[in-house]
Design a protein around this motif. Sequence first.
Motif: not given
Length: 634
Positions: A162-165, A193-196, A203-204
Amino acid sequence: MSSQPLTGPPELSPSVQARLAPPVRLLSAGPWTARPVGDELAHVSYAGREVLRAVKAVVRDHNWRTPKPSVRNVEIKQDDDGLQVRWAVAFAGYGVEYDGQLTAEFTPTTVEISFEGAAVHAFRSNRIGLVVLHSPAETGREITVEHPDGGSTAAQFPHDISPHQPFTDIAALEWADAGTAFRLSFTGDVFETEDQRNWTDASFKTYSTPLSLPFPVAVAAGDTVRQSVLLETATLEPQEAVEAAAVAARVASSLPTAVSARIGAEAGRVPALAVGAGSQPGVLPEIPGLDALVVELVDEENDADRSLWADRLEAAAAAASIHGAGLDIRAVTADPVGAVADLAPYLPQAKRLAVFHPDTHITEPDSWPALKESAHAAGFGGSLLAGTRAHFTELNRESSRTPSDSDALTFSITPQMHSTEAAHVIDSVPMQRLVAQNALRLGGGRPVHVGPVTLLPRFNAVATSGTESEAEADELQGEPFTAAWTLASINALTMDGVASVSYFEASGPTGISGADGQLNPAGELLKELAGLRDSVVLSVDADAGPVTLYPVRSRAGLVIFAGNLSGSPVTVDVRLPDGVSASGAVCAAFGQETPAVIRFSTNNDGDPAAGRLTLGPWSAGVVHFPESNFPAPG
């Protein structure tokens, strides 16, 4: 082959030893287990199933840099009511001093982690507080997001990066797993939450404070932050099942000492390998088969006429001719057309060219037509790349603005954007494959050139002050660990569509050779693999844990590259392809004494294609089989 056992872990400096093998203690309280690792409470598990990958406190300065945390005063108290763990964390670096106290309390149905921190002196910060890491295995899991106003939203962890949260305005998260319901609630701030995986973190991450709020903020001496996260279970399994699952989790968490692998049919081709030119490309000894030297050129205020560019390019071009390689030119400038004019003498030798804006770090679409026209007019006949000089994150977020008619896409990789722990560096490897797959998806079939791949960031892509810190050197750069990690990275990035991968620099603290021209372990690996460019890579059917096997069918026979990313010796029972004999294998270790690190022997079970590979801790090497054992095709 010698029957003597492999040696233990190689001689390591205390700091490297602390990085690669930090003290780990298993905490167990009823159905719960967790592992304090460094400043993290890691692998929080319930009845043998991991629920949270980690919980930790973080402090970020105004440029998103992380002052180094140091843990002290760990206290563990356990009684019939549960378990309590307390530890202090001091953050220091980049002009920041910050003290924190964390507490984790376990009961049969809950785990609560609390944080209280205070600034020792004033500084500017982008974030202070608790973060929760969720495993990438959560991909696709349905979740309910509870909001501070009492409302809720049904969502799921995304499949594509995901490019954004994916989740915002969080007061709590609820989900179910294998018949158990979980609720994770947050106090002290609003979380999101962000997609690390964007940064190849495995991880998220759920964190505070929302990025929609202004940052940096001024933190005064004595300012205090208090936050907590509470993980609750809605139901309990029978105690017998809980205890059995906890035992199984402890057994499963240990690293394997013996695995098996079967080598199969064609799975890909060895990608073209490149190396960053750096400041002294001429130091690098000859590497036959090297694809290119990557020359990164940044507009500097004190170099208005770009005379330093010419010096860098002259040195890189001379070095590239020694290797029979081309130039891969990456220019960072707000004046693409002017830059191309200065690059013109070197463009005929260049295989690739990319231009990025110094503020956004991407190929800006507004200047793309003029860049394309001027490059072709200057005689450039290679691949014109678009993308980013920074992380996949920028490519993902700016995909709608990336020129659609570029010859290929590019982005860089570093495993230490957020964490420097060895476990996170290792776990980034499968995420590298994922970001490459996502880049190919965004490119609609265009090839992808990955890199530079470096252990530490080459520059600060998210600095808010407008200044960039110079690239730092990682103490692991010259260690055999990095050869094993690089092999795992190449293995992850071996796929159709990944046209080239560049690693590190030619020489120096961030390079693959020393000032004396001696290759370090990662350099020895890259030299051996560069000569096998476009050779067939065979599939490996194995649950190999920390072991990477990379079998290549070369004109000289079968070659198996192997790496061990663990602190224990590992044995692998290898089944070679039918018709291939396991006898006559010759082993070589990268950067270590071969007999003590890597061995291959035939098994005594009557199968001539069965062999046994042994690898020492944190090691990498290669096994060559005679051509007569595996005749090359055609």
